[in-house]
Enzyme design. Structure first.
Site, PDB file in Angstrom:
ATOM      1  N   ASP A 104      -0.181  -2.946   9.634  1.00 26.61           N
ATOM      2  CA  ASP A 104       0.658  -2.130  10.502  1.00 26.61           C
ATOM      3  C   ASP A 104      -0.168  -1.079  11.249  1.00 26.61           C
ATOM      4  OD1 ASP A 104       3.363  -1.051  11.304  1.00 26.61           O
ATOM      5  OD2 ASP A 104       2.604   0.686  10.209  1.00 26.61           O
TER       6      ASP A 104
ATOM      7  N   GLU B 128      -1.397  -5.663  13.879  1.00 30.97           N
ATOM      8  CA  GLU B 128      -0.480  -5.139  14.888  1.00 30.97           C
ATOM      9  C   GLU B 128      -1.289  -4.116  15.687  1.00 30.97           C
ATOM     10  OE1 GLU B 128       3.518  -2.484  15.606  1.00 30.97           O
ATOM     11  OE2 GLU B 128       2.112  -2.079  13.987  1.00 30.97           O
TER      12      GLU B 128
END
Length: 713
Positions: A399, A452
């Protein structure tokens, strides 16, 4: 008369001594075969050491509840029998008679930041040690003056269970006999400022169900059944395989299901829909459910909201048995400030960078790891390995990588400090990511590390040997943003914005991409994918079938957030379940059927996934007259098979559309998003398209529709 100073005895009594094992327990006396036994037993009326050979030695009270006695003969284990004014005698092993459970090699590797199985050393572990059954505890707290174990086993009074310092490593350790799985505990830490703080175990493998915050001793008994899956995974590379990912928030997919309860319905659903992988939003322990798991307090503990660690192992094992890969979101970019967890763990910045310009995310109200500190980097690298080793996950989606890469991320001028070269890159975070990826791929061949990453940082999926970050995949955020802007436009005006759709083809092969329509695109007022589509109900559903056909045909792997496969109309909320009742409406059931057909067609055509990152396997195609509403391209595999994707983003059918295909002959219509069985208008080509000798075909392309055509060689 004891030789131990009164101040030391007082520290032992209060549990503030940094190395109680040096004095308590059994130690060599002055003469040959002479031993001294010391024990902490406040309020006792008598204390006796009972040895395995039957010897009994009465201890004398010194002061402050510390007892001492001498014994001659061979060293051997003993128990302490204590009597009190009321109640029966208390018989127990002495925790201070045991040798350390952490070895010198372990301590060296921890200092160096190279312990790849850190979770086997730190934290709590049920074991037999020194002839007794119990639990060992070890924690890294280098700034602490003393550390004690507190829990429901000692009434949350840790004065009698002070840990020993393991020297310059900063590790504290103790073995507590008689303690087993299910025991709730924390560490009580005496800070450099003489204040006591209570912290959950950073290495705990289980925690209490939130809002409770204690760590819990656990011991796995699970026997894996996925050896064939793991072996096959090691023989292949995800970039060369189909990957159609169903992103899922376990708590709201079907509320009330735990890890084990979800196994049957999830396997059944994913199998019916044809997804190759499921990606769980973070399942590591987190205090606030509204963070969706992205503010982690227990990096080594699967959240207990849905069951225990073995229950999660069971779920993953069942998914593997059904041929479904498992990806989990992983959050090394920041952590919350909750007082019970990692923040200022031993009274000072420890896991977080001490400089707030590098140690705090003001946007999110969280802290940033000190990636340059050996032990912190080790904590995170080992955590990535932990999920692969202990839970057999097939991939980690990392993330917020962009927030880690840049020192000026979400900061104004003057609010950040350049690196040693004067640049904005966070060199320590970059080295951490490179080390994590290189170590994961070395240890677990065939898995996927997915970034990401929302900027144009170069070489995200380039190997670390070439200076890249070493990820296997990168989320294509540019494609996502441009395409969602384009698809929301009225079809009447799309012809003026064709570049929003086609720009992704310019850079589609610069990285190994995943095309994400994730949870982030269906929250915070963005609505759902369905509501982004213009037009009436029928047009919205047609637009979704078109969009998904284009997405599945586009170079790159695919990810779709739950609910979008059947046209969820309302915005997602973690506080309630999906609108499964929509499947009572035939049109939404037909969309769900279409996604299943889409996945089946995709998986059956290696041309759509075998060379995703090879620009030589892709070409845009068109006709003698350019139509800005049509996006058409071909994909090829290594065996010579070719599939053409033809998408009409206008609201009118294109009958007798001239299309130049790369090979003459018959092209089978293997997918038509406008087929009546999926709720479409039925415009199509009666199963196939025939070209002339030069490869030109006359094609009927449906309104808001897509065709997949396979060349029949």
């Amino acid at each position: 008369m004891s030789s131990v100073d009164s101040t030391v005895l007082a520290a032992l009594a209060e549990g503030t001594h940094h190395s109680p094992h040096d004095i308590l327990g059994m130690h060599a006396g002055e003469g040959a075969d002479s031993w001294v036994v010391r024990a902490r037993r406040p309020l006792a009326e008598s204390v006796t050491a009972v040895f395995g050979d039957g010897r009994r030695v009465s201890l004398a009270h010194l002061e402050s509840g510390i007892w001492e006695g001498s014994v001659a003969g061979e060293y051997m284990p003993y128990q302490l029998v204590s009597t009190y004014r009321e109640g029966p005698a208390h018989v127990a092993d002495d925790p201070y008679r045991f040798t350390p459970t952490v070895g010198e090699l372990d301590l060296h590797l921890i200092r160096e930041g190279r312990h790849e199985k850190l979770w086997e050393v730190l934290g709590s572990h049920v074991r037999r040690h020194g002839g007794a059954a119990g639990t060992s505890f070890a924690v890294w707290a280098p700034n602490a003056r003393a550390v004690r174990v507190v829990g429901d086993h000692n009434g949350w009074d840790g004065r009698g269970q002070a840990m020993r310092s393991m020297g310059s490593s900063g590790v504290w350790e103790i073995f507590l006999p008689g303690i087993g799985a299910g025991t709730a505990y924390k560490y009580e830490i005496l800070t450099a400022n003489d204040g006591w703080i209570m912290k959950a175990d950073p290495m705990a493998r289980l925690a209490e169900v939130p809002p409770a915050t204690a760590s819990v001793v656990t011991d796995s008994e699970y026997v894996w059944q996925d050896d064939e899956w793991i072996a096959e995974r090691a023989r292949t590379q995800p970039v060369d395989r189909p990957m159609s990912v169903y992103e899922l928030h376990l708590g709201s997919w079907r509320p009330g299901l735990g890890y084990r309860d979800a196994a049957d319905p999830l396997v059944e659903y994913l199998t019916a829909q044809g997804f190759t992988h499921v990606e769980f939003l973070p399942l590591a322990e987190h205090p606030f459910g509204g963070s969706w798991g992205y503010q982690v307090s227990g990096y080594y503990a699967p959240t207990s909201r849905f069951g225990g660690p073995d229950d999660l192992r069971y779920l993953i094992d069942r998914l593997h048995a059904a041929g479904i890969g498992v990806i989990m979101d992983w959050v090394p970019g920041h952590f919350p400030k909750d007082a019970f967890a990692l923040a200022r763990f031993d009274g000072q910045p420890l896991y977080e960078h001490p400089d707030p310009r590098r140690g705090e995310h003001r946007d999110w109200g969280t802290l940033i790891f000190d990636y340059g500190r050996n032990e912190v980097r080790n904590f995170l690298v080992a955590n990535a390995l932990y999920w692969f080793e202990e839970f057999h996950v097939d991939g980690l989606r990392v993330d917020a990588v962009a927030s880690m890469l840049y020192l000026d991320y979400s900061r104004d001028a003057g609010e950040w400090e350049p690196n040693v070269h004067g640049g904005r890159e966070n060199l320590e975070a970059i080295r951490f990511l490179q080390e994590t990826n290189a170590t994961v791929y070395k240890t677990f061949p065939g898995v996927a590390m997915i970034a990401e990453e929302s900027t144009s940082f170069p070489g995200v999926t380039a190997p670390t040997s070439a200076g890249g970050l070493g990820f296997g995949f990168k989320w294509n955020m540019g494609w996502m943003n441009d395409t969602l802007v384009y698809i929301a436009r009225d079809p009447m005006y799309r012809s003026h914005h064709e570049g929003e759709l086609s720009f992704s083809f310019v850079y589609a092969f610069t990285e190994n991409f995943v095309l994400p329509i994730s949870h982030d695109e269906v929250v915070h007022g963005k609505g759902s994918l369905f509501t982004r589509m213009p037009g009436d109900h029928w047009q919205k559903l047609a637009g979704m079938r078109l969009f998904l056909s284009y997405m599945w045909g586009h170079p790159g792997k695919q990810l779709l957030f739950m609910g979008q496969e059947f046209g969820q109309m309302s915005e997602w909320s973690e506080g309630r379940g999906l609108d499964w009742w929509l499947l009572d409406q035939p049109s939404h059931r037909q969309l769900q059927d279409f996604v299943a057909a889409l996945n089946a067609a995709y998986r059956a055509q290696p041309a759509l996934w075998a060379r995703d990152s090879d620009g030589g396997a892709f070409d845009r195609i068109g006709g003698p007259v350019w139509n800005p509403n049509v996006s058409a391209f071909v994909r090829r595999d290594g065996a010579g098979d070719t599939v053409a994707i033809v998408c009409n983003f206008s609201g009118v059918p294109l009958t007798d559309f001239a299309l130049d295909l790369p090979a003459a002959g018959t092209w089978a219509e293997i997918l038509n998003s406008d087929a009546s069985e999926y709720g479409g208008s039925g415009v199509g080509n009666f199963g196939s398209v025939q070209t002339d000798a030069e490869g030109r075909a006359r094609v009927s392309v449906p309104p808001l529709g897509a065709l997949w055509l396979r060349h029949e060689s």
